[in-house]
Design an enzyme around this catalytic site. Sequence first.
Site, mmCIF file in Angstrom:
data_model
loop_
_atom_site.group_PDB
_atom_site.id
_atom_site.type_symbol
_atom_site.label_atom_id
_atom_site.label_comp_id
_atom_site.label_asym_id
_atom_site.label_seq_id
_atom_site.Cartn_x
_atom_site.Cartn_y
_atom_site.Cartn_z
ATOM 1 N N THR A 133 -14.713 15.744 10.258
ATOM 2 C CA THR A 133 -14.419 16.985 9.533
ATOM 3 C C THR A 133 -13.994 16.712 8.095
ATOM 4 O OG1 THR A 133 -13.687 17.958 11.630
ATOM 5 C CG2 THR A 133 -13.038 19.104 9.599
ATOM 6 N N TYR A 146 -15.724 32.463 12.364
ATOM 7 C CA TYR A 146 -14.646 31.482 12.541
ATOM 8 C C TYR A 146 -13.451 32.073 13.286
ATOM 9 C CZ TYR A 146 -16.952 28.011 9.564
ATOM 10 O OH TYR A 146 -17.827 27.083 9.049
ATOM 11 N N ARG A 181 -23.203 16.064 15.435
ATOM 12 C CA ARG A 181 -21.807 15.817 15.024
ATOM 13 C C ARG A 181 -21.637 14.352 14.596
ATOM 14 N NH1 ARG A 181 -18.310 19.997 15.655
ATOM 15 N NH2 ARG A 181 -16.422 18.744 15.825
ATOM 16 N N ARG A 212 -21.469 14.450 5.639
ATOM 17 C CA ARG A 212 -20.184 14.856 5.050
ATOM 18 C C ARG A 212 -19.652 13.791 4.093
ATOM 19 N NH1 ARG A 212 -17.537 17.877 10.353
ATOM 20 N NH2 ARG A 212 -18.135 19.984 9.748
ATOM 21 N N PHE A 265 -5.477 27.593 7.607
ATOM 22 C CA PHE A 265 -6.583 27.549 6.657
ATOM 23 C C PHE A 265 -7.613 28.660 6.853
ATOM 24 C CE2 PHE A 265 -7.625 24.515 10.120
ATOM 25 C CZ PHE A 265 -8.852 25.016 10.545
ATOM 26 N N LYS A 295 -22.862 24.574 3.537
ATOM 27 C CA LYS A 295 -21.777 25.425 3.031
ATOM 28 C C LYS A 295 -21.916 25.688 1.521
ATOM 29 C CE LYS A 295 -18.722 24.004 6.770
ATOM 30 N NZ LYS A 295 -17.329 23.683 7.202
HETATM 31 P P1 GDP Z 1 -15.634 20.913 12.495
HETATM 32 O O1 GDP Z 1 -16.017 21.233 13.921
HETATM 33 O O2 GDP Z 1 -15.705 19.441 12.169
HETATM 34 O O3 GDP Z 1 -16.360 21.752 11.482
HETATM 35 O O4 GDP Z 1 -14.080 21.248 12.348
HETATM 36 P P2 GDP Z 1 -13.175 22.478 12.889
HETATM 37 O O5 GDP Z 1 -13.919 23.291 13.903
HETATM 38 O O6 GDP Z 1 -11.860 21.900 13.278
HETATM 39 O O7 GDP Z 1 -12.931 23.354 11.588
HETATM 40 C C1 GDP Z 1 -13.890 24.268 11.114
HETATM 41 C C2 GDP Z 1 -13.941 24.173 9.607
HETATM 42 O O8 GDP Z 1 -12.682 24.572 9.072
HETATM 43 C C3 GDP Z 1 -14.164 22.762 9.066
HETATM 44 O O9 GDP Z 1 -15.516 22.386 9.037
HETATM 45 C C4 GDP Z 1 -13.575 22.893 7.672
HETATM 46 O O10 GDP Z 1 -14.484 23.548 6.765
HETATM 47 C C5 GDP Z 1 -12.389 23.811 7.907
HETATM 48 N N1 GDP Z 1 -11.147 23.053 8.155
HETATM 49 C C6 GDP Z 1 -10.816 22.326 9.253
HETATM 50 N N2 GDP Z 1 -9.591 21.784 9.132
HETATM 51 C C7 GDP Z 1 -9.109 22.195 7.931
HETATM 52 C C8 GDP Z 1 -7.883 21.983 7.209
HETATM 53 O O11 GDP Z 1 -6.967 21.309 7.684
HETATM 54 N N3 GDP Z 1 -7.783 22.586 5.973
HETATM 55 C C9 GDP Z 1 -8.762 23.348 5.443
HETATM 56 N N4 GDP Z 1 -8.580 23.899 4.228
HETATM 57 N N5 GDP Z 1 -9.931 23.576 6.085
HETATM 58 C C10 GDP Z 1 -10.110 23.000 7.301
#
Ligand code: GDP
Length: 139
Positions: free
Chosen positions: A93, A51, A87, A104, A59, A11
């Site tokens: 996350t 996304y 993962r 991470r 968010f 990123k």
């Molecule tokens: P991942 O599969 O671990 O990447 O998580 P998700 O699919 O739930 O979310 C996608 C991306 O959105 C994450 O990698 C973060 O960059 C962002 N994200 C997820 N949850 C949050 C949150 O609560 N706040 C913010 N600002 N970004 C978030």
Amino acid sequence: MAGNITFTMIKPKAMANGHMGNILSKIIEGGFKIKAMKLTRLTKEQAMEFYAVHKERPFYNGLTDFMSSGPIIAAVLEKENAVQAYRDYIGATNPAEAAEGTIRALYGTDIEANAVHGSDSDENAVIESSFFFAKREWV
Ligand code: GDP
């Protein structure tokens, strides 16, 4: 049966902080083979498409602003059971909750700028890889 392909992005903030080389080394050390890779940049519209599954989330706007704010690395990775293996390797996350030594935990700065993306299913690994690469580049 689990597939052997996953998709990742480094990123913008991890790129801006100079972690590209360390993250790629770590990916290779973890036994992931890089099948395709490019340094590129998403437009806001492309980030919104990538996304789209999160479009109802609070968010979404900030995330898509962030993901289009600078260069990224996009890559297709191969390993047995790649989606789950990656993962586990990148960690939770939220970098504050990611296990010690994960990508991470090492390179993420907050829940949004968490250093890397990793696909969450075999189906999405194919969809996401196809978003960035022609099939002949990674199949
Ligand atoms: P991942 O599969 O671990 O990447 O998580 P998700 O699919 O739930 O979310 C996608 C991306 O959105 C994450 O990698 C973060 O960059 C962002 N994200 C997820 N949850 C949050 C949150 O609560 N706040 C913010 N600002 N970004 C978030």
